[in-house]
Motif scaffolding. Structure first.
Motif, PDB file in Angstrom:
ATOM      1  N   UNK A 119      -4.911 -35.089  66.085  1.00 14.10           N
ATOM      2  CA  UNK A 119      -6.165 -35.793  66.317  1.00 14.10           C
ATOM      3  C   UNK A 119      -6.639 -35.556  67.745  1.00 14.10           C
ATOM      4  N   UNK A 120      -7.853 -36.060  68.025  1.00 15.25           N
ATOM      5  CA  UNK A 120      -8.424 -35.868  69.348  1.00 15.25           C
ATOM      6  C   UNK A 120      -8.574 -34.389  69.652  1.00 15.25           C
ATOM      7  N   UNK A 121      -8.423 -34.036  70.937  1.00 15.78           N
ATOM      8  CA  UNK A 121      -8.576 -32.627  71.295  1.00 15.78           C
ATOM      9  C   UNK A 121      -7.414 -31.790  70.772  1.00 15.78           C
ATOM     10  N   UNK A 122      -6.367 -32.440  70.283  1.00 15.41           N
ATOM     11  CA  UNK A 122      -5.231 -31.691  69.741  1.00 15.41           C
ATOM     12  C   UNK A 122      -5.443 -31.324  68.275  1.00 15.41           C
ATOM     13  N   UNK A 123      -6.602 -31.664  67.726  1.00 11.94           N
ATOM     14  CA  UNK A 123      -6.862 -31.335  66.320  1.00 11.94           C
ATOM     15  C   UNK A 123      -6.920 -29.826  66.131  1.00 11.94           C
ATOM     16  N   UNK A 124      -6.398 -29.385  65.005  1.00 10.58           N
ATOM     17  CA  UNK A 124      -6.464 -27.966  64.651  1.00 10.58           C
ATOM     18  C   UNK A 124      -6.678 -27.853  63.154  1.00 10.58           C
ATOM     19  N   UNK A 125      -7.460 -26.846  62.734  1.00  8.99           N
ATOM     20  CA  UNK A 125      -7.538 -26.623  61.290  1.00  8.99           C
ATOM     21  C   UNK A 125      -6.264 -25.875  60.881  1.00  8.99           C
ATOM     22  N   UNK A 126      -5.720 -26.277  59.736  1.00 11.61           N
ATOM     23  CA  UNK A 126      -4.455 -25.680  59.300  1.00 11.61           C
ATOM     24  C   UNK A 126      -4.551 -25.237  57.842  1.00 11.61           C
ATOM     25  N   UNK A 127      -3.659 -24.327  57.457  1.00 15.09           N
ATOM     26  CA  UNK A 127      -3.522 -23.964  56.049  1.00 15.09           C
ATOM     27  C   UNK A 127      -2.178 -24.493  55.566  1.00 15.09           C
ATOM     28  N   UNK A 128      -2.182 -25.097  54.413  1.00 15.67           N
ATOM     29  CA  UNK A 128      -0.983 -25.701  53.814  1.00 15.67           C
ATOM     30  C   UNK A 128      -0.182 -26.508  54.826  1.00 15.67           C
ATOM     31  N   UNK A 129       1.111 -26.236  54.940  1.00 21.03           N
ATOM     32  CA  UNK A 129       1.933 -27.036  55.853  1.00 21.03           C
ATOM     33  C   UNK A 129       1.910 -26.451  57.258  1.00 21.03           C
ATOM     34  N   UNK A 130       0.740 -26.189  57.765  1.00 22.73           N
ATOM     35  CA  UNK A 130       0.594 -25.605  59.092  1.00 22.73           C
ATOM     36  C   UNK A 130       1.393 -24.310  59.176  1.00 22.73           C
ATOM     37  N   UNK A 131       1.264 -23.498  58.149  1.00 21.49           N
ATOM     38  CA  UNK A 131       2.024 -22.255  58.111  1.00 21.49           C
ATOM     39  C   UNK A 131       1.053 -21.087  58.275  1.00 21.49           C
ATOM     40  N   UNK A 132       1.583 -19.891  58.565  1.00 24.75           N
ATOM     41  CA  UNK A 132       0.685 -18.742  58.707  1.00 24.75           C
ATOM     42  C   UNK A 132      -0.189 -18.594  57.453  1.00 24.75           C
ATOM     43  N   UNK A 133      -1.454 -18.334  57.696  1.00 23.39           N
ATOM     44  CA  UNK A 133      -2.426 -18.281  56.597  1.00 23.39           C
ATOM     45  C   UNK A 133      -1.958 -17.334  55.495  1.00 23.39           C
ATOM     46  N   UNK A 134      -1.402 -16.190  55.918  1.00 23.12           N
ATOM     47  CA  UNK A 134      -0.956 -15.186  54.958  1.00 23.12           C
ATOM     48  C   UNK A 134       0.119 -15.691  54.011  1.00 23.12           C
ATOM     49  N   UNK A 135       0.842 -16.740  54.410  1.00 23.01           N
ATOM     50  CA  UNK A 135       1.916 -17.248  53.566  1.00 23.01           C
ATOM     51  C   UNK A 135       1.472 -18.427  52.698  1.00 23.01           C
ATOM     52  N   UNK A 136       0.206 -18.779  52.818  1.00 21.66           N
ATOM     53  CA  UNK A 136      -0.284 -19.938  52.065  1.00 21.66           C
ATOM     54  C   UNK A 136      -0.260 -19.654  50.564  1.00 21.66           C
ATOM     55  N   UNK A 137       0.313 -20.598  49.823  1.00 23.66           N
ATOM     56  CA  UNK A 137       0.370 -20.419  48.379  1.00 23.66           C
ATOM     57  C   UNK A 137      -0.920 -20.867  47.701  1.00 23.66           C
ATOM     58  N   UNK A 138      -1.617 -21.785  48.348  1.00 21.19           N
ATOM     59  CA  UNK A 138      -2.798 -22.331  47.680  1.00 21.19           C
ATOM     60  C   UNK A 138      -4.054 -21.496  47.927  1.00 21.19           C
ATOM     61  N   UNK A 139      -4.053 -20.661  48.976  1.00 21.22           N
ATOM     62  CA  UNK A 139      -5.254 -19.893  49.307  1.00 21.22           C
ATOM     63  C   UNK A 139      -5.532 -18.851  48.224  1.00 21.22           C
ATOM     64  N   UNK A 140      -6.792 -18.834  47.774  1.00 23.49           N
ATOM     65  CA  UNK A 140      -7.159 -17.879  46.733  1.00 23.49           C
ATOM     66  C   UNK A 140      -7.785 -16.619  47.328  1.00 23.49           C
ATOM     67  N   UNK A 141      -7.851 -16.573  48.656  1.00 21.18           N
ATOM     68  CA  UNK A 141      -8.462 -15.443  49.362  1.00 21.18           C
ATOM     69  C   UNK A 141      -9.923 -15.237  48.962  1.00 21.18           C
ATOM     70  N   UNK A 142     -10.596 -16.330  48.619  1.00 16.69           N
ATOM     71  CA  UNK A 142     -11.981 -16.196  48.163  1.00 16.69           C
ATOM     72  C   UNK A 142     -12.932 -15.899  49.316  1.00 16.69           C
ATOM     73  N   UNK A 143     -12.521 -16.275  50.528  1.00 14.40           N
ATOM     74  CA  UNK A 143     -13.334 -15.955  51.688  1.00 14.40           C
ATOM     75  C   UNK A 143     -14.489 -16.905  51.955  1.00 14.40           C
ATOM     76  N   UNK A 144     -14.594 -17.983  51.187  1.00 13.64           N
ATOM     77  CA  UNK A 144     -15.718 -18.902  51.416  1.00 13.64           C
ATOM     78  C   UNK A 144     -15.657 -19.531  52.797  1.00 13.64           C
ATOM     79  N   UNK A 145     -14.433 -19.858  53.239  1.00 11.32           N
ATOM     80  CA  UNK A 145     -14.281 -20.485  54.550  1.00 11.32           C
ATOM     81  C   UNK A 145     -14.818 -19.567  55.641  1.00 11.32           C
ATOM     82  N   UNK A 146     -14.569 -18.275  55.465  1.00  8.87           N
ATOM     83  CA  UNK A 146     -15.024 -17.302  56.460  1.00  8.87           C
ATOM     84  C   UNK A 146     -16.555 -17.260  56.468  1.00  8.87           C
ATOM     85  N   UNK A 147     -17.109 -17.325  55.276  1.00  7.80           N
ATOM     86  CA  UNK A 147     -18.574 -17.261  55.183  1.00  7.80           C
ATOM     87  C   UNK A 147     -19.263 -18.478  55.806  1.00  7.80           C
ATOM     88  N   UNK A 148     -18.639 -19.640  55.722  1.00 11.69           N
ATOM     89  CA  UNK A 148     -19.327 -20.843  56.232  1.00 11.69           C
ATOM     90  C   UNK A 148     -18.995 -21.149  57.691  1.00 11.69           C
TER      91      UNK A 148
END
Lengths: 166, 549, 242
Positions: C180-209
């Motif tokens: 929280x506060x200035x220490x907030x960060x967007x994360x994928x799954x359990x704060x793991x490397x994006x490439x290892x995320x099991x839930x990511x569908x690689x749809x790219x919508x996040x990149x587009x927005x």
């Protein structure tokens, strides 16, 4: 596609997972029981590790990132194991103006760690807290959960030294 | 539970009391427990057995007696004698002297203003009843108000009494309670909820903790009455996990009330049903803000959302929700018992009733006090509080915690209520009152609160997240003796933008400690900036500069 | 839901900057302002996602309101008098942008999104030419573990668009915010490397927005970093099916 809606298996044979399960069951495994479930995990295991977070997320059918977001939002939850002893220095207003910063400084000096950290030998964790609500006893320090009143830097140093040499 | 059964429990309790003998009341609130009052209680029990007084004397644990600095406190119920700083070794002497004049050595003067100047409504049972026994609460007229509301008033009449009383929210903002209840009652929704906000996050405040530890049933009763008035059948109490004793007593109290049919289905044989569950907070000050609290009860990150819509219309799970603070609910049973007009007769024109304050800091008598609204700050600090210890000089009193301000000596005669405190740049807040003497540096105090707000900011909106961080940087510069006049101007400008553009109350009030200290103690800021000097000698300007040279 | 059972929203009139306009009662101030060609700056808001009122750039003055109100989330009311360009608002908007620029690392010349960044464009539009606050420059990580995308937290303004699009549109809820506060960060799954995320569908919508250069496609020159506008289309299609 048939969704597998059965509850996930417990992470290990450890009987304590049953207590976690019981908490979630009491709330019908609804997503709003997340914080209660995390409290139970922390109470019995001392901290929230990846296994626990995954188990809770699966049981409540919640996204992992959402569970992680909640676990890191609240100060009370810790994702790292704590030391054998914990020393919590109250940094509420009353304690602050009555010398809590000096106490913390003395403890940091002897333990060689900052608030939120644990010594390398896992003997001690030092935490600075918001306010115990024991302002009448300021400055207050909780040693392993027992609140000590009107603490001086010398008294705190003494207590920590005894723990570290035990 | 029938009305007759309730009466019977009360009668049995009172009868037992009139049997004679002595009852020793040991304070078992967190303050005294941390000075080993539990061991004192054990020793007293042993002493009674040793002297063969088991038949006539008993020991019981009670809630907070207020004077935390003199704990552990032990009172003799029948004579009113009060002992202070009791150790387990004193037990024998106390028991031996029961029925004789009190032990001089340990006696606490109950005629001092700390005791005589208070007026107790919320704390009427604190230090008197055993918080762990519902029977004692019932004997002290407990659940009578709920009975009266359910059996002889309709919901609108209950709300009307609350409106008449003039009670305003005790959580800080002071919104008229009756109006809030009326709004939730009118809101359309199949399900409605009542939430009790016990997330007492202000550093320096422990009123809610004390009430929950000392008299938990009072809060449950207030919530049930509210549930009846607004049409809710489910309540939640949100309590800080840092208050384990309060949580335990509340959970026990809920079980007892359920067992006696005072919570649950068809209370007193009426169609009204009400259940209460405890929800644990997990250490986030922002959860005192009502929309953040709702998010937290829903198991989410405690981030506030813009209002409107207000929780009264769309709250918990988008249902109309009534949120009141612990002390507000604790005021409800006596208001219903004695009528709204009785309550309105206490206090000032715009501030009715009493207010509980947690008096702490540089003051002789630290502890919990309840005073009528309109009492002056001087009376609180110098009479009830006994003045400043060690011959030091008063400098300021801080009310309202991180959302409040520091009030200087010139306003000590001011009558305390919501409006007067706001006028001098502070707020009533939840009731933390920290006295500061000449050894406190006001810039350092402002920095302390800004650090608090910065680390407690949820991070959702930009001005609060980044603005508090930038203000903290500037205050660190000032206390470090490296700031310029330009930095001060920037600080003031940031105060303005954070106050006016933040999403929730945390951000909107975060600049208050800075604004109020700048208003009354600007010379201290200037001394740090122009002369590189901390007048109170708190900030380490000289040392650091020497180190860098 | 049966369309005939829906309540037909009534039409109200209000004033924006002194000009009378009409609007449906279920519209937000931002919608109505845009329909009438009135510019209100926004960053966290994106058509098609639930508004959260976080960036505070869209604050407007409403006569009679005690506070400034976020236009993205405030429902219109009959006879409202709204002001969008007062001196105070202009000042606050610039300061909020300044705070954002000073929070992490927003040096445009070395950013992949230079020229296509909403934060940069907003600064130009609002005439922000220098930052007075000290740069806080926390040294944050860059995660390039995903095969197609990367995340540079140093550019993130925590608008939570990625979190919302992933949850509300894609339905994966890979993203969330930690801390929280200035220490907030967007994360994928359990704060793991994006490439290892099991839930990511690689749809790219996040990149587009993503409004800044935080989320970007790998292997593209900054000149090619244009974003697609797919959300308004999706929203439109969904509305028509109701």
């Amino acid at each position: 596609m048939v969704m597998n809606l059965t509850k996930p298996a417990m992470p290990s044979d450890d009987k304590r997972w049953k207590i976690v399960n019981a908490t979630m069951r009491r709330h019908g495994h609804s997503q709003h029981s997340l914080i209660e479930a995390l409290h139970t995990v922390q109470e019995i295991f001392g901290f929230l590790d990846e296994t626990a977070l995954k188990f809770v997320a699966k049981s409540l059918r919640m996204p992992l990132s959402k569970v992680y977001g909640v676990a890191t939002f609240y100060n009370f939850f810790t994702l790292k194991p704590q030391g054998e002893h914990t020393c919590v220095v109250c940094m509420g207003t009353a304690c602050y103006i009555k010398g809590a910063p000096q106490i913390l400084e003395a403890i940091e000096h002897i333990a060689k760690i900052k608030p939120g950290e644990t010594t390398a030998d896992r003997k001690l964790t030092v935490i600075s807290a918001r306010c115990f609500g024991s302002c009448g006893l300021a400055p207050a320090v909780a040693y392993d959960g027992e609140v000590a009143a009107k603490v001086t830097p010398a008294a705190a140093t003494e207590k920590i030294r005894r723990w570290m040499n035990s | 539970m029938t009305p007759e059964e309730l009466q019977k429990i009360a009668d049995t309790e009172l009868e037992a009391k009139q049997k004679g003998g002595h009852t020793l009341c040991v304070c078992m609130a967190a303050g005294c427990v941390s000075t080993q009052s539990d061991k004192v209680k054990e020793s007293l029990q042993q002493a009674i057995e040793k002297h063969g007084l088991k038949e006539t004397c008993k020991v019981k644990g009670v809630g907070c007696m207020g004077l935390c600095m003199a704990g552990p406190l032990v009172a003799v119920e029948q004579t009113g004698a009060l002992y202070q700083m009791v150790t387990p070794q004193d037990a024998d002497e106390i028991v031996k002297n029961l029925g004789k004049p009190p032990v001089k050595r340990l006696e606490c003067d109950t005629t001092q203003p700390f005791f005589t100047r208070q007026k107790k409504i919320v704390l009427e049972n604190s230090g008197i009843v055993d918080a762990e026994r519902i029977e004692e609460y019932i004997a002290a007229k407990g659940y009578e108000a709920l009975l009266e509301a359910l059996t002889s008033m309709n919901p609108a009449e209950v709300t009307e009494q609350v409106s008449k009383s003039g009670l305003r929210g005790r959580g800080g903002a002071g919104f008229p309670t009756g109006l809030k209840w009326g709004t939730v009652a009118k809101a359309r929704g199949e399900r409605k909820f009542v939430i009790c906000n016990g997330d007492e996050g202000d550093p320096g405040a422990f009123m809610d903790r004390s009430v929950l530890e000392s008299d938990p049933h009072r809060v449950l009763e207030g919530m049930a009455i509210a549930g009846y008035a607004v049409g809710a059948s489910q309540g939640y109490i949100y309590v800080r996990a840092e208050y384990p004793l309060a949580v335990k007593r509340l959970k026990d109290a809920i079980k007892q009330a359920e067992r006696h049919g005072l919570l649950g289905h068809n209370i007193f044989g009426t169609t009204f049903s009400f259940n209460i569950e405890v929800r644990l907070g997990a250490g986030a000050f922002v959860c005192g803000e009502e929309t953040a609290l709702i998010a937290s009860v829903e198991g989410k990150r405690g981030q506030p959302r813009p209002r409107p819509p207000f929780p009264a219309e769309r709250g918990l799970w988008d249902c109309p929700t009534l949120i009141n603070n612990v002390e507000t609910f604790a005021n409800i049973p006596p208001i219903i018992r004695n009528g709204g007009e009785w309550f309105a007769g206490i206090g000032t024109e715009k501030g009715k009733g009493t207010k509980v304050f947690a008096l702490a800091g540089a003051v002789k008598n630290t502890g919990l006090i309840e005073v009528p609204m309109g009492i002056s700050l001087r009376e609180i600090i110098f009479e009830i509080g006994g003045g400043i210890p060690d011959g030091k000089k008063f400098k300021a009193v801080q009310t309202g915690g991180p959302s409040g301000g520091c009030i200087p000596e010139q306003f000590l005669e001011m009558a305390v209520d919501y409006d007067s405190l706001a006028k001098v740049g502070s707020i009533m807040g939840s009731g933390g009152m920290i006295v500061m003497d000449e050894t406190s540096c006001m810039v350092d105090v402002a920095k302390f609160f800004m650090e608090f707000c910065m680390t407690e900011s949820c991070g959702k909106c930009v001005p609060c997240r980044v603005g508090t961080k930038q203000m903290h940087e500037l205050l660190t510069k000032i206390t470090g003796g490296t700031a310029t006049a330009g930095d001060l101007a920037m600080l003031e400008e940031l105060c303005d933008v954070v106050k006016n553009t933040s999403l929730c109350g945390l951000g909107m009030t975060a600049p208050n400690p800075v604004v109020s200290t700048l208003r009354y103690f600007r010379d201290e800021y200037m001394a740090h900036i122009n002369d590189r000097r901390c007048p109170a000698g708190v900030c380490k300007i000289g040392k650091e500069q020497l180190a860098t040279v | 839901m049966n369309p005939s059972a829906q309540k037909v929203p009534s039409v109200k009139t209000l004033q924006i900057n002194g000009k009378d306009v009409s609007a449906r009662e279920d519209q937000t101030l931002l919608d109505v302002a845009r329909e009438n060609g009135v510019f209100i700056p926004t960053l966290c808001n994106l058509d098609g996602l639930t508004p959260i009122g976080a960036c505070r750039l869209c604050l407007v003055e409403v006569k009679g309101a005690r506070r400034l109100l976020p236009a993205c989330i405030t429902q219109i009311q009959d006879n409202m008098e709204v002001f969008t360009e007062t001196e105070t608002l202009v000042k606050y908007r610039k300061m909020i942008l300044e705070l954002l620029f000073a929070e992490r690392n927003h040096v445009c010349s070395v950013c992949v999104s230079n020229g296509h960044c909403e934060l940069q464009a907003m600064a130009q539009k609002l005439g922000l030419d220098h930052i007075r606050y000290p740069y806080l420059y926390p040294k944050l990580a860059v995660d390039a573990s995903h095969d197609r995308f990367a995340v540079d937290h140093n550019r993130c303004i925590l608008c939570q668009r990625c979190v919302r699009v992933c949850d509300e549109i894609e339905g994966a809820h890979t993203w969330d915010v930690q801390g929280r506060g200035t220490a907030s960060l967007v994360i994928t799954d359990l704060n793991q490397p994006w490439g290892t995320s099991e839930s990511c569908t690689s749809c790219g919508k996040c990149v587009q927005v993503c409004p800044t250069g935080t989320l970007f496609e790998k292997g593209r020159a900054s000149g090619e970093m244009t974003k697609r506008e797919f959300l308004p289309y999706l929203t439109l299609m969904r509305e028509e099916r109701v």
